[in-house]
Scaffold this motif. Sequence first.
Motif, mmCIF file in Angstrom:
data_model
loop_
_atom_site.group_PDB
_atom_site.id
_atom_site.type_symbol
_atom_site.label_atom_id
_atom_site.label_comp_id
_atom_site.label_asym_id
_atom_site.label_seq_id
_atom_site.Cartn_x
_atom_site.Cartn_y
_atom_site.Cartn_z
ATOM 1 N N CYS A 34 30.600 33.843 38.882
ATOM 2 C CA CYS A 34 30.902 34.835 39.926
ATOM 3 C C CYS A 34 30.628 36.259 39.424
ATOM 4 C CB CYS A 34 32.361 34.698 40.343
ATOM 5 S SG CYS A 34 32.930 36.008 41.446
ATOM 6 N N PRO A 35 29.846 37.036 40.162
ATOM 7 C CA PRO A 35 29.571 38.412 39.730
ATOM 8 C C PRO A 35 30.825 39.286 39.663
ATOM 9 C CG PRO A 35 28.617 37.997 41.904
ATOM 10 C CD PRO A 35 29.118 36.688 41.398
ATOM 11 N N TYR A 36 31.832 38.982 40.479
ATOM 12 C CA TYR A 36 33.085 39.740 40.435
ATOM 13 C C TYR A 36 33.829 39.468 39.132
ATOM 14 C CZ TYR A 36 32.253 40.597 45.390
ATOM 15 O OH TYR A 36 31.691 40.974 46.571
ATOM 16 N N VAL A 37 33.812 38.217 38.677
ATOM 17 C CA VAL A 37 34.452 37.868 37.403
ATOM 18 C C VAL A 37 33.669 38.479 36.248
ATOM 19 C CG1 VAL A 37 35.088 35.996 35.844
ATOM 20 C CG2 VAL A 37 35.482 35.740 38.295
ATOM 21 N N ILE A 38 32.356 38.341 36.278
ATOM 22 C CA ILE A 38 31.519 38.897 35.212
ATOM 23 C C ILE A 38 31.757 40.405 35.088
ATOM 24 C CG2 ILE A 38 29.127 39.349 34.511
ATOM 25 C CD1 ILE A 38 28.485 36.540 35.831
ATOM 26 N N GLY B 207 47.897 28.464 45.302
ATOM 27 C CA GLY B 207 47.356 29.127 46.483
ATOM 28 C C GLY B 207 46.190 30.045 46.154
ATOM 29 N N ALA B 208 45.508 29.778 45.044
ATOM 30 C CA ALA B 208 44.358 30.596 44.648
ATOM 31 C C ALA B 208 43.241 30.424 45.674
ATOM 32 C CB ALA B 208 43.876 30.185 43.261
ATOM 33 N N VAL B 209 42.550 31.520 45.970
ATOM 34 C CA VAL B 209 41.487 31.462 46.972
ATOM 35 C C VAL B 209 40.161 32.011 46.474
ATOM 36 C CG1 VAL B 209 43.050 31.506 48.957
ATOM 37 C CG2 VAL B 209 42.152 33.661 48.044
ATOM 38 N N CYS B 210 40.197 32.826 45.419
ATOM 39 C CA CYS B 210 38.962 33.455 44.975
ATOM 40 C C CYS B 210 38.948 33.615 43.463
ATOM 41 C CB CYS B 210 38.779 34.818 45.649
ATOM 42 S SG CYS B 210 40.076 36.027 45.286
ATOM 43 N N THR B 211 37.789 34.028 42.966
ATOM 44 C CA THR B 211 37.655 34.368 41.556
ATOM 45 C C THR B 211 37.117 35.789 41.471
ATOM 46 O OG1 THR B 211 35.423 33.411 41.461
ATOM 47 C CG2 THR B 211 37.250 31.988 40.812
ATOM 48 N N PRO B 212 37.849 36.697 40.836
ATOM 49 C CA PRO B 212 39.138 36.489 40.178
ATOM 50 C C PRO B 212 40.308 36.546 41.173
ATOM 51 C CG PRO B 212 38.444 38.762 39.891
ATOM 52 C CD PRO B 212 37.332 38.059 40.643
ATOM 53 N N GLY C 220 47.310 40.789 42.635
ATOM 54 C CA GLY C 220 46.399 41.876 42.943
ATOM 55 C C GLY C 220 45.189 41.884 42.047
ATOM 56 N N ARG C 221 44.504 43.003 42.071
ATOM 57 C CA ARG C 221 43.279 43.129 41.289
ATOM 58 C C ARG C 221 43.597 43.635 39.892
ATOM 59 N NH1 ARG C 221 40.913 48.222 44.830
ATOM 60 N NH2 ARG C 221 42.319 49.769 43.963
ATOM 61 N N ILE C 222 42.607 43.527 39.016
ATOM 62 C CA ILE C 222 42.807 43.973 37.638
ATOM 63 C C ILE C 222 42.928 45.487 37.550
ATOM 64 C CG2 ILE C 222 40.332 43.976 37.086
ATOM 65 C CD1 ILE C 222 41.226 43.020 34.231
ATOM 66 N N ASP C 223 42.088 46.185 38.314
ATOM 67 C CA ASP C 223 42.111 47.639 38.259
ATOM 68 C C ASP C 223 41.331 48.215 39.430
ATOM 69 O OD1 ASP C 223 39.319 47.554 37.536
ATOM 70 O OD2 ASP C 223 39.871 47.415 35.423
ATOM 71 N N SER C 224 41.289 49.521 39.503
ATOM 72 C CA SER C 224 40.596 50.188 40.601
ATOM 73 C C SER C 224 39.080 50.210 40.411
ATOM 74 C CB SER C 224 41.121 51.618 40.772
ATOM 75 O OG SER C 224 40.851 52.380 39.606
ATOM 76 N N GLY C 225 38.610 49.787 39.239
ATOM 77 C CA GLY C 225 37.174 49.769 38.980
ATOM 78 C C GLY C 225 36.454 48.647 39.690
ATOM 79 N N VAL C 226 37.129 47.536 39.896
ATOM 80 C CA VAL C 226 36.621 46.333 40.551
ATOM 81 C C VAL C 226 35.210 46.031 40.060
ATOM 82 C CG1 VAL C 226 36.441 45.088 42.726
ATOM 83 C CG2 VAL C 226 38.121 46.885 42.513
ATOM 84 N N MET C 227 34.196 46.282 40.872
ATOM 85 C CA MET C 227 32.817 45.976 40.470
ATOM 86 C C MET C 227 32.157 47.122 39.705
ATOM 87 S SD MET C 227 31.785 42.922 41.304
ATOM 88 C CE MET C 227 30.010 42.947 41.494
ATOM 89 N N GLY D 129 36.861 38.425 45.581
ATOM 90 C CA GLY D 129 35.742 37.910 44.805
ATOM 91 C C GLY D 129 35.104 36.742 45.520
ATOM 92 N N CYS D 130 34.454 35.898 44.745
ATOM 93 C CA CYS D 130 33.818 34.696 45.303
ATOM 94 C C CYS D 130 34.902 33.680 45.642
ATOM 95 C CB CYS D 130 32.873 34.078 44.276
ATOM 96 S SG CYS D 130 31.534 35.177 43.769
ATOM 97 N N SER D 131 34.689 32.930 46.695
ATOM 98 C CA SER D 131 35.656 31.889 47.048
ATOM 99 C C SER D 131 35.673 30.817 45.967
ATOM 100 C CB SER D 131 35.296 31.258 48.389
ATOM 101 O OG SER D 131 34.050 30.600 48.288
ATOM 102 N N ILE D 132 36.824 30.179 45.809
ATOM 103 C CA ILE D 132 36.872 29.020 44.918
ATOM 104 C C ILE D 132 35.984 27.947 45.540
ATOM 105 C CG2 ILE D 132 38.345 27.152 44.059
ATOM 106 C CD1 ILE D 132 40.415 29.205 43.390
ATOM 107 N N LYS D 133 35.192 27.303 44.714
ATOM 108 C CA LYS D 133 34.242 26.293 45.177
ATOM 109 C C LYS D 133 34.944 24.939 45.188
ATOM 110 C CE LYS D 133 31.406 29.703 45.104
ATOM 111 N NZ LYS D 133 31.579 30.678 46.148
#
Length: 185
Positions: A47-51, A116-121, A136-143, A176-180
């Motif tokens: 997932c590009p969001y995780v990377i 109840g996870a839905v996406c990565t991350p 929530g998200r890791i930080d405000s930087g996101v991508m 992020g990307c949906s869990i597959k």
Amino acid sequence: MPVNATNDKLGWSAPNFKLKDVSGSFMTLDNLKGKNGTVVAFICNHCPYVIAIAERLSFEAIELKKLSINTIAIMSNDILKYPEDSFENMKIFSKKYDFSFCYLYDDTQEVAKNYGAVCTPDLFGFNSSLKLMYRGRIDSGVMNSKDSEIKRELYNAMIYIKNNGVGPQEQFNSFGCSIKWKNDE
């Protein structure tokens, strides 16, 4: 199209699990939880969001560990449809980003469903009693980690949880990307 993880339901207890780590050992939540809190991050390798956040997740995990807050990462994607998320590739990904925490394989996808996870991350922050206080998200930087000022939202939330037992009022959804899912659930 990114998927949003909602943070409207807090206060539930983290379900226990027993999953295989990239080291080959089976680990449980009880073995891995932190004295002052625990972060459970549903991630994957492709997932590009995780990377985009992998280096920052690795850094934050080291910083949180200094406060007796442990981080656990779990990969739950269907590896038949997404072979880049295979257990062997999890080992490579973990090494590439210098993970100091366990990276676990949820081959049945049961743990992702229980959380109840839905996406990565998809990031879950639990207090010392393993009650969910942050989603929530890791930080405000996101991508875009090139922003001049990135707010360390996960780190700050976990400090707040450590000190107060509850999460901060303001929490921004992870996306992020949906869990597959297997069988296209």
